[in-house]
Design a protein around this motif. Structure first.
Motif, PDB file in Angstrom:
ATOM      1  N   ASP A   1      87.341 -10.863  39.659  1.00  0.00           N
ATOM      2  CA  ASP A   1      86.152 -11.201  40.432  1.00  0.00           C
ATOM      3  C   ASP A   1      85.698  -9.955  41.179  1.00  0.00           C
ATOM      4  O   ASP A   1      86.497  -9.243  41.751  1.00  0.00           O
ATOM      5  CB  ASP A   1      86.520 -12.320  41.413  1.00  0.00           C
ATOM      6  N   GLY A   2      84.404  -9.685  41.176  1.00  0.00           N
ATOM      7  CA  GLY A   2      83.913  -8.443  41.772  1.00  0.00           C
ATOM      8  C   GLY A   2      83.650  -8.502  43.271  1.00  0.00           C
ATOM      9  O   GLY A   2      83.162  -7.536  43.840  1.00  0.00           O
ATOM     10  N   ARG A   3      83.976  -9.632  43.895  1.00  0.00           N
ATOM     11  CA  ARG A   3      83.599  -9.729  45.318  1.00  0.00           C
ATOM     12  C   ARG A   3      84.405  -8.738  46.177  1.00  0.00           C
ATOM     13  O   ARG A   3      85.580  -8.483  45.895  1.00  0.00           O
ATOM     14  CB  ARG A   3      83.740 -11.169  45.813  1.00  0.00           C
ATOM     15  N   PRO A   4      83.759  -8.146  47.207  1.00  0.00           N
ATOM     16  CA  PRO A   4      84.426  -7.129  48.019  1.00  0.00           C
ATOM     17  C   PRO A   4      85.556  -7.697  48.877  1.00  0.00           C
ATOM     18  O   PRO A   4      85.575  -8.895  49.177  1.00  0.00           O
ATOM     19  CB  PRO A   4      83.300  -6.592  48.918  1.00  0.00           C
ATOM     20  N   ALA A   5      86.475  -6.822  49.246  1.00  0.00           N
ATOM     21  CA  ALA A   5      87.629  -7.258  50.040  1.00  0.00           C
ATOM     22  C   ALA A   5      87.206  -7.579  51.471  1.00  0.00           C
ATOM     23  O   ALA A   5      86.177  -7.100  51.947  1.00  0.00           O
ATOM     24  CB  ALA A   5      88.690  -6.171  50.024  1.00  0.00           C
ATOM     25  N   LYS A   6      88.011  -8.403  52.115  1.00  0.00           N
ATOM     26  CA  LYS A   6      87.752  -8.757  53.520  1.00  0.00           C
ATOM     27  C   LYS A   6      88.384  -7.697  54.412  1.00  0.00           C
ATOM     28  O   LYS A   6      89.533  -7.320  54.208  1.00  0.00           O
ATOM     29  CB  LYS A   6      88.406 -10.113  53.823  1.00  0.00           C
ATOM     30  N   GLN A   7      87.660  -7.246  55.432  1.00  0.00           N
ATOM     31  CA  GLN A   7      88.215  -6.263  56.367  1.00  0.00           C
ATOM     32  C   GLN A   7      88.731  -6.993  57.597  1.00  0.00           C
ATOM     33  O   GLN A   7      87.986  -7.716  58.235  1.00  0.00           O
ATOM     34  CB  GLN A   7      87.115  -5.291  56.798  1.00  0.00           C
ATOM     35  N   VAL A   8      90.003  -6.829  57.873  1.00  0.00           N
ATOM     36  CA  VAL A   8      90.574  -7.471  59.052  1.00  0.00           C
ATOM     37  C   VAL A   8      91.195  -6.382  59.935  1.00  0.00           C
ATOM     38  O   VAL A   8      91.918  -5.510  59.435  1.00  0.00           O
ATOM     39  CB  VAL A   8      91.645  -8.512  58.647  1.00  0.00           C
ATOM     40  N   PHE A   9      90.892  -6.450  61.231  1.00  0.00           N
ATOM     41  CA  PHE A   9      91.433  -5.448  62.161  1.00  0.00           C
ATOM     42  C   PHE A   9      92.868  -5.781  62.499  1.00  0.00           C
ATOM     43  O   PHE A   9      93.143  -6.770  63.171  1.00  0.00           O
ATOM     44  CB  PHE A   9      90.561  -5.397  63.425  1.00  0.00           C
ATOM     45  N   GLU A  10      93.796  -4.984  61.991  1.00  0.00           N
ATOM     46  CA  GLU A  10      95.228  -5.226  62.198  1.00  0.00           C
ATOM     47  C   GLU A  10      95.935  -3.876  62.240  1.00  0.00           C
ATOM     48  O   GLU A  10      96.523  -3.451  61.246  1.00  0.00           O
ATOM     49  CB  GLU A  10      95.797  -6.083  61.061  1.00  0.00           C
ATOM     50  N   PRO A  11      95.870  -3.190  63.368  1.00  0.00           N
ATOM     51  CA  PRO A  11      96.399  -1.817  63.420  1.00  0.00           C
ATOM     52  C   PRO A  11      97.894  -1.734  63.122  1.00  0.00           C
ATOM     53  O   PRO A  11      98.379  -0.713  62.634  1.00  0.00           O
ATOM     54  CB  PRO A  11      96.118  -1.376  64.857  1.00  0.00           C
ATOM     55  N   GLY A  12      98.652  -2.810  63.380  1.00  0.00           N
ATOM     56  CA  GLY A  12     100.094  -2.757  63.194  1.00  0.00           C
ATOM     57  C   GLY A  12     100.527  -2.901  61.746  1.00  0.00           C
ATOM     58  O   GLY A  12     101.693  -2.717  61.412  1.00  0.00           O
ATOM     59  N   HIS A  13      99.588  -3.262  60.881  1.00  0.00           N
ATOM     60  CA  HIS A  13      99.928  -3.522  59.475  1.00  0.00           C
ATOM     61  C   HIS A  13     100.213  -2.218  58.730  1.00  0.00           C
ATOM     62  O   HIS A  13      99.486  -1.240  58.926  1.00  0.00           O
ATOM     63  CB  HIS A  13      98.753  -4.268  58.826  1.00  0.00           C
ATOM     64  N   PRO A  14     101.249  -2.186  57.908  1.00  0.00           N
ATOM     65  CA  PRO A  14     101.553  -0.929  57.196  1.00  0.00           C
ATOM     66  C   PRO A  14     100.435  -0.471  56.265  1.00  0.00           C
ATOM     67  O   PRO A  14     100.337   0.725  55.968  1.00  0.00           O
ATOM     68  CB  PRO A  14     102.823  -1.256  56.406  1.00  0.00           C
ATOM     69  N   ASP A  15      99.577  -1.381  55.806  1.00  0.00           N
ATOM     70  CA  ASP A  15      98.495  -0.994  54.900  1.00  0.00           C
ATOM     71  C   ASP A  15      97.169  -0.765  55.627  1.00  0.00           C
ATOM     72  O   ASP A  15      96.125  -0.683  54.976  1.00  0.00           O
ATOM     73  CB  ASP A  15      98.315  -2.042  53.802  1.00  0.00           C
ATOM     74  N   ALA A  16      97.214  -0.674  56.937  1.00  0.00           N
ATOM     75  CA  ALA A  16      95.971  -0.453  57.689  1.00  0.00           C
ATOM     76  C   ALA A  16      95.467   0.979  57.484  1.00  0.00           C
ATOM     77  O   ALA A  16      96.264   1.901  57.320  1.00  0.00           O
ATOM     78  CB  ALA A  16      96.222  -0.712  59.171  1.00  0.00           C
ATOM     79  N   ASP A  17      94.135   1.142  57.441  1.00  0.00           N
ATOM     80  CA  ASP A  17      93.599   2.500  57.303  1.00  0.00           C
ATOM     81  C   ASP A  17      93.570   3.168  58.676  1.00  0.00           C
ATOM     82  O   ASP A  17      94.029   2.607  59.670  1.00  0.00           O
ATOM     83  CB  ASP A  17      92.218   2.467  56.639  1.00  0.00           C
ATOM     84  N   GLN A  18      92.977   4.394  58.752  1.00  0.00           N
ATOM     85  CA  GLN A  18      93.053   5.134  60.021  1.00  0.00           C
ATOM     86  C   GLN A  18      92.310   4.443  61.156  1.00  0.00           C
ATOM     87  O   GLN A  18      92.598   4.660  62.318  1.00  0.00           O
ATOM     88  CB  GLN A  18      92.550   6.590  59.838  1.00  0.00           C
ATOM     89  N   ASN A  19      91.330   3.545  60.809  1.00  0.00           N
ATOM     90  CA  ASN A  19      90.616   2.820  61.866  1.00  0.00           C
ATOM     91  C   ASN A  19      91.310   1.517  62.238  1.00  0.00           C
ATOM     92  O   ASN A  19      90.807   0.756  63.068  1.00  0.00           O
ATOM     93  CB  ASN A  19      89.191   2.511  61.417  1.00  0.00           C
TER      94      ASN A  19
END
Lengths: 137, 145
Positions: free
Chosen positions: B81-99
């Motif tokens: 399915d081509g739908r975009p991923a959901k962005q969730v603010f979770e700084p503690g998550h190991p897969d979190a980006d720099q923001n």
């Protein structure tokens, strides 16, 4: 020459064939229930068959002016049901192109009729059996 | 006319719906997967592509128009399915980006459950057609008895 199995045995067999074919179409419709653009198929034969049988009978009574004329019997092998497609397909996402209630009802009716026809045929044969058994006594 | 046509068609529907069911289970199981086996970001929702098929290639070539009307069903593929991923603010998550945002797959549980019910019902409809056709065949066998 009169047939030992009765005049209707061939006709019964033909109708059973057609009912089986109708059952196949119902299965096919239900199998394709989630396919967008699929159109439901139905098989029509009752009125046509009735007409075909009736035509031959009325023709017989009109055209046979002498007992020496060749009688034209209704030939069951030439008859075929007609598969009809539902005219307009619906391609709305999530909406069925196949009406499940309708298909289930058709299936129920169809199998009941089929079973009834089988019973009629069985009784025919049982009758012949009885004649043979009782005659031999 | 083939004797077992109806069973073939019904069977094709059963296997297609079962595949659909597997994919739904996969979607639900991976609703929170942020890292897939190939390391490419979050899990992507999958759906199945179904296609009507002629019952047999031979039947298509040889049968009358009536036989051509019969169609089975086949899974042509499992598509992402081509739908975009959901962005969730979770700084503690190991897969979190720099923001501090984590990409979660956009999987709607209600949608998946609805699809599941649909697949179940369709499966049930096909089993009941198969049961009916079996009883018809059995009944026909009684004629010579």
């Amino acid at each position: 020459m009169p047939d030992i199995y009765g005049a209707n045995a061939d006709l019964l067999a033909k109708v059973m064939d057609l009912r089986l074919e109708r059952q196949n179409l119902v299965v096919s419709n239900l199998a394709n229930i989630n396919i967008p653009g699929y159109k439901a198929r139905t098989l029509e034969f009752e009125s046509q068959l009735q007409q075909a049988v009736g035509d031959v009978q009325s023709k017989n009574s009109l055209t046979r002016t002498s007992a020496e004329h060749i009688p034209s019997h209704f030939d069951v092998n030439g008859f075929q049901g007609r598969a009809v497609k539902e005219f307009k397909p619906r391609t709305i996402y999530g909406a069925d192109a196949v009406d499940m209630d309708k298909e289930m009802a058709t299936m129920g009716k169809n199998s009941l009729m089929y079973n009834a026809l089988v019973t009629v045929m069985q009784k025919n044969f049982e009758g012949i059996k009885t004649v043979i058994a009782e005659g031999g006594k | 006319m083939d004797f077992m046509t109806a069973l073939d068609v019904g069977g094709s529907a059963l296997s297609a719906q079962r595949t659909y069911m597997n994919v739904i289970a996969m979607n639900l199981a991976n609703a929170k997967t942020t890292r897939t086996a190939d390391g490419q970001g979050p899990y992507q929702r999958k759906s199945v592509a179904l296609e009507s098929t002629p019952v047999t290639p031979f039947g298509k070539a040889m049968n009358a128009a009536l036989g051509d009307e019969l169609q089975g069903v086949r899974v042509t593929g499992i598509v992402a399915d081509g739908r975009p991923a959901k962005q969730v603010f979770e700084p503690g998550h190991p897969d979190a980006d720099q923001n501090g945002y984590v990409q979660y797959p956009d999987i709607n549980v209600v949608e998946e459950m609805t699809n599941m019910i649909q697949a179940t019902r369709s499966y049930e409809a096909s089993t009941s057609t198969i049961t009916t056709i079996k009883s018809m065949y059995n009944k026909a066998l009684e004629i010579g008895r």
